[in-house]
Design a protein around this motif. Structure first.
Motif, mmCIF file in Angstrom:
data_model
loop_
_atom_site.group_PDB
_atom_site.id
_atom_site.type_symbol
_atom_site.label_atom_id
_atom_site.label_comp_id
_atom_site.label_asym_id
_atom_site.label_seq_id
_atom_site.Cartn_x
_atom_site.Cartn_y
_atom_site.Cartn_z
ATOM 1 N N GLU A 78 -18.308 9.304 -84.566
ATOM 2 C CA GLU A 78 -19.299 9.990 -85.118
ATOM 3 C C GLU A 78 -19.277 10.231 -86.863
ATOM 4 O O GLU A 78 -18.076 10.557 -87.208
ATOM 5 C CB GLU A 78 -19.436 11.343 -84.479
ATOM 6 C CG GLU A 78 -19.757 11.440 -83.077
ATOM 7 C CD GLU A 78 -20.013 12.795 -82.517
ATOM 8 O OE1 GLU A 78 -19.526 13.758 -83.100
ATOM 9 O OE2 GLU A 78 -20.315 12.669 -81.282
ATOM 10 N N ARG A 79 -20.055 9.727 -87.338
ATOM 11 C CA ARG A 79 -20.052 9.848 -88.801
ATOM 12 C C ARG A 79 -21.255 10.442 -89.306
ATOM 13 O O ARG A 79 -22.468 9.990 -88.783
ATOM 14 C CB ARG A 79 -19.923 8.254 -89.418
ATOM 15 C CG ARG A 79 -18.570 7.679 -88.881
ATOM 16 C CD ARG A 79 -18.208 6.278 -89.654
ATOM 17 N NE ARG A 79 -19.771 5.739 -90.092
ATOM 18 C CZ ARG A 79 -19.550 5.057 -91.280
ATOM 19 N NH1 ARG A 79 -18.447 4.591 -91.872
ATOM 20 N NH2 ARG A 79 -20.622 4.040 -91.605
ATOM 21 N N VAL A 80 -21.087 11.362 -90.280
ATOM 22 C CA VAL A 80 -22.158 11.749 -91.274
ATOM 23 C C VAL A 80 -22.198 11.219 -92.475
ATOM 24 O O VAL A 80 -20.926 11.073 -93.275
ATOM 25 C CB VAL A 80 -21.998 13.188 -91.468
ATOM 26 C CG1 VAL A 80 -22.932 13.809 -92.524
ATOM 27 C CG2 VAL A 80 -21.877 13.875 -90.354
ATOM 28 N N MET A 81 -23.011 10.719 -92.851
ATOM 29 C CA MET A 81 -22.986 9.787 -94.172
ATOM 30 C C MET A 81 -24.479 10.027 -94.974
ATOM 31 O O MET A 81 -25.152 10.734 -94.563
ATOM 32 C CB MET A 81 -22.831 8.196 -93.838
ATOM 33 C CG MET A 81 -24.092 7.769 -93.192
ATOM 34 S SD MET A 81 -23.612 6.557 -91.873
ATOM 35 C CE MET A 81 -21.969 6.287 -91.705
ATOM 36 N N HIS A 82 -24.608 9.162 -95.978
ATOM 37 C CA HIS A 82 -25.758 9.416 -96.730
ATOM 38 C C HIS A 82 -25.827 7.876 -97.444
ATOM 39 O O HIS A 82 -25.891 7.786 -98.800
ATOM 40 C CB HIS A 82 -25.828 10.426 -97.484
ATOM 41 C CG HIS A 82 -27.340 10.623 -98.319
ATOM 42 N ND1 HIS A 82 -28.524 11.197 -97.345
ATOM 43 C CD2 HIS A 82 -28.168 10.434 -99.508
ATOM 44 C CE1 HIS A 82 -29.558 11.236 -98.266
ATOM 45 N NE2 HIS A 82 -29.278 10.980 -99.412
ATOM 46 N N GLU A 83 -26.110 6.828 -96.792
ATOM 47 C CA GLU A 83 -25.843 5.468 -97.474
ATOM 48 C C GLU A 83 -27.332 4.804 -97.428
ATOM 49 O O GLU A 83 -27.851 4.802 -96.432
ATOM 50 C CB GLU A 83 -24.803 4.744 -96.573
ATOM 51 C CG GLU A 83 -23.562 5.014 -96.323
ATOM 52 C CD GLU A 83 -22.584 4.303 -95.684
ATOM 53 O OE1 GLU A 83 -23.121 3.050 -95.003
ATOM 54 O OE2 GLU A 83 -21.647 4.701 -95.363
ATOM 55 N N PRO A 84 -27.529 4.238 -98.566
ATOM 56 C CA PRO A 84 -28.966 3.580 -98.559
ATOM 57 C C PRO A 84 -28.807 2.250 -97.552
ATOM 58 O O PRO A 84 -27.968 1.476 -97.624
ATOM 59 C CB PRO A 84 -29.195 3.173 -99.848
ATOM 60 C CG PRO A 84 -27.554 3.496 -100.720
ATOM 61 C CD PRO A 84 -27.118 4.389 -99.852
ATOM 62 N N ILE A 85 -29.793 2.267 -97.049
ATOM 63 C CA ILE A 85 -30.049 0.713 -95.930
ATOM 64 C C ILE A 85 -30.534 -0.163 -97.055
ATOM 65 O O ILE A 85 -30.115 -1.214 -96.918
ATOM 66 C CB ILE A 85 -30.970 1.013 -94.869
ATOM 67 C CG1 ILE A 85 -30.135 2.049 -93.865
ATOM 68 C CG2 ILE A 85 -31.266 -0.327 -94.115
ATOM 69 C CD1 ILE A 85 -30.981 2.340 -92.757
ATOM 70 N N THR A 86 -31.202 0.162 -97.887
ATOM 71 C CA THR A 86 -31.786 -0.734 -98.721
ATOM 72 C C THR A 86 -32.195 0.140 -99.956
ATOM 73 O O THR A 86 -32.429 1.104 -100.093
ATOM 74 C CB THR A 86 -33.322 -1.366 -98.255
ATOM 75 O OG1 THR A 86 -33.735 -2.204 -99.305
ATOM 76 C CG2 THR A 86 -34.431 -0.305 -97.933
ATOM 77 N N THR A 87 -32.253 -0.685 -101.229
ATOM 78 C CA THR A 87 -32.790 -0.103 -102.459
ATOM 79 C C THR A 87 -33.842 -0.884 -103.072
ATOM 80 O O THR A 87 -34.074 -0.829 -104.162
ATOM 81 C CB THR A 87 -31.667 -0.005 -103.399
ATOM 82 O OG1 THR A 87 -31.122 -1.266 -103.843
ATOM 83 C CG2 THR A 87 -30.346 1.092 -102.961
ATOM 84 N N ASN A 88 -34.530 -1.911 -102.313
ATOM 85 C CA ASN A 88 -35.635 -2.597 -102.692
ATOM 86 C C ASN A 88 -36.688 -2.015 -102.859
ATOM 87 O O ASN A 88 -37.273 -1.558 -101.510
ATOM 88 C CB ASN A 88 -35.658 -3.995 -101.796
ATOM 89 C CG ASN A 88 -36.480 -5.035 -102.213
ATOM 90 O OD1 ASN A 88 -37.602 -4.783 -102.487
ATOM 91 N ND2 ASN A 88 -36.075 -6.293 -102.414
ATOM 92 N N GLU A 89 -37.685 -1.943 -103.855
ATOM 93 C CA GLU A 89 -38.753 -1.205 -104.040
ATOM 94 C C GLU A 89 -39.825 -1.932 -103.110
ATOM 95 O O GLU A 89 -40.884 -1.138 -102.632
ATOM 96 C CB GLU A 89 -39.234 -1.016 -105.284
ATOM 97 C CG GLU A 89 -38.429 -0.293 -106.168
ATOM 98 C CD GLU A 89 -38.629 1.278 -105.859
ATOM 99 O OE1 GLU A 89 -39.680 1.672 -105.776
ATOM 100 O OE2 GLU A 89 -37.821 2.091 -106.104
ATOM 101 N N ARG A 90 -39.951 -2.854 -103.032
ATOM 102 C CA ARG A 90 -40.897 -3.908 -102.304
ATOM 103 C C ARG A 90 -40.677 -3.559 -100.753
ATOM 104 O O ARG A 90 -41.667 -3.390 -100.115
ATOM 105 C CB ARG A 90 -40.669 -5.371 -102.487
ATOM 106 C CG ARG A 90 -41.798 -6.191 -101.793
ATOM 107 C CD ARG A 90 -41.731 -7.396 -101.885
ATOM 108 N NE ARG A 90 -40.091 -8.160 -101.388
ATOM 109 C CZ ARG A 90 -39.794 -8.331 -100.225
ATOM 110 N NH1 ARG A 90 -40.574 -7.907 -99.186
ATOM 111 N NH2 ARG A 90 -38.529 -8.852 -99.783
ATOM 112 N N VAL A 91 -39.487 -3.608 -100.257
ATOM 113 C CA VAL A 91 -39.190 -3.080 -98.924
ATOM 114 C C VAL A 91 -39.767 -1.698 -98.701
ATOM 115 O O VAL A 91 -40.263 -1.321 -97.994
ATOM 116 C CB VAL A 91 -37.617 -3.232 -98.573
ATOM 117 C CG1 VAL A 91 -37.510 -2.767 -97.115
ATOM 118 C CG2 VAL A 91 -37.429 -4.712 -98.555
ATOM 119 N N TYR A 92 -39.534 -0.718 -99.774
ATOM 120 C CA TYR A 92 -39.981 0.660 -99.557
ATOM 121 C C TYR A 92 -41.377 0.572 -99.317
ATOM 122 O O TYR A 92 -41.708 1.342 -98.491
ATOM 123 C CB TYR A 92 -39.763 1.207 -100.700
ATOM 124 C CG TYR A 92 -38.201 1.631 -100.875
ATOM 125 C CD1 TYR A 92 -37.310 1.807 -99.925
ATOM 126 C CD2 TYR A 92 -37.835 2.358 -102.164
ATOM 127 C CE1 TYR A 92 -35.950 2.023 -100.212
ATOM 128 C CE2 TYR A 92 -36.421 2.701 -102.338
ATOM 129 C CZ TYR A 92 -35.438 2.575 -101.389
ATOM 130 O OH TYR A 92 -34.248 2.822 -101.753
#
Length: 183
Positions: A78-92
């Motif tokens: 079990e992991r608690v994290m705060h990792e971006p899956i993507t940073t691509n504005e187009r994908v957002y």
């Protein structure tokens, strides 16, 4: 006519399962507990259960500024994290457009992780899976998070399975929102 005995038994088992899951959801102490309840009561065979947070611009709820993997539960960890899956504005932007058009609170992919028309299939970049269920977590009418239940094997999409996830999705969203408020 009268339903067959196996249908009645199956329906009673589903109601009991939903009842137990809802009871357990009410006792959760944190978001990880919510994910544990999903694993124990609904998806004991899930390879991964992950909560992804959708972050919006403070002054513009029409613009996504982050898609973050916040929690991950696997059979051994079990992991608690705060990792971006993507940073691509187009994908957002693609994700925002996709989320805007969604009805209901549950997405199903009974086979294959290559759902190409779904920008949320970004999880396929991180994990290999054969099928998934995605619970949409809404806050004030907008999707604020997603819980992915990823399976190593194709899962048949039975009406009873869909109904079960639909029935629990609101309770899950309320439990997660309550835990966020308590942090």
């Amino acid at each position: 006519g009268i339903p067959a005995p196996q249908t009645i038994t199956s329906n009673l088992q589903e109601i009991e399962l939903l009842y137990e899951a809802n009871r357990a959801m009410l006792r959760t102490q944190d978001i990880m507990d919510v994910l544990r309840v999903l694993r124990t009561n609904l998806a004991p065979d899930a390879a991964v259960i992950a909560l992804v947070g959708i972050e919006y611009a403070p002054n513009d709820r029409n613009r996504i500024t982050g898609v973050m993997l916040d929690y991950e539960v696997t059979p051994g960890q079990e992991r608690v994290m705060h990792e971006p899956i993507t940073t691509n504005e187009r994908v957002y932007r693609d994700i925002y457009q996709f989320l805007r058009g969604l009805q209901g609170n549950v997405l199903f992919s009974p086979q294959g992780s290559a759902v190409t028309n779904n920008p949320l299939s970004l999880m396929g970049n991180r994990y290999t899976y054969e099928s998934h269920v995605t619970l949409l977590l809404r806050e004030r009418g907008q999707i604020a998070g997603l819980i992915y239940l990823l399976f190593d094997t194709p899962k048949p999409l039975l009406d009873s399975t869909r109904q079960l996830y639909e029935a629990i999705s609101d309770q899950v969203a309320i439990a997660v929102e309550n835990q966020k408020l308590l942090r």
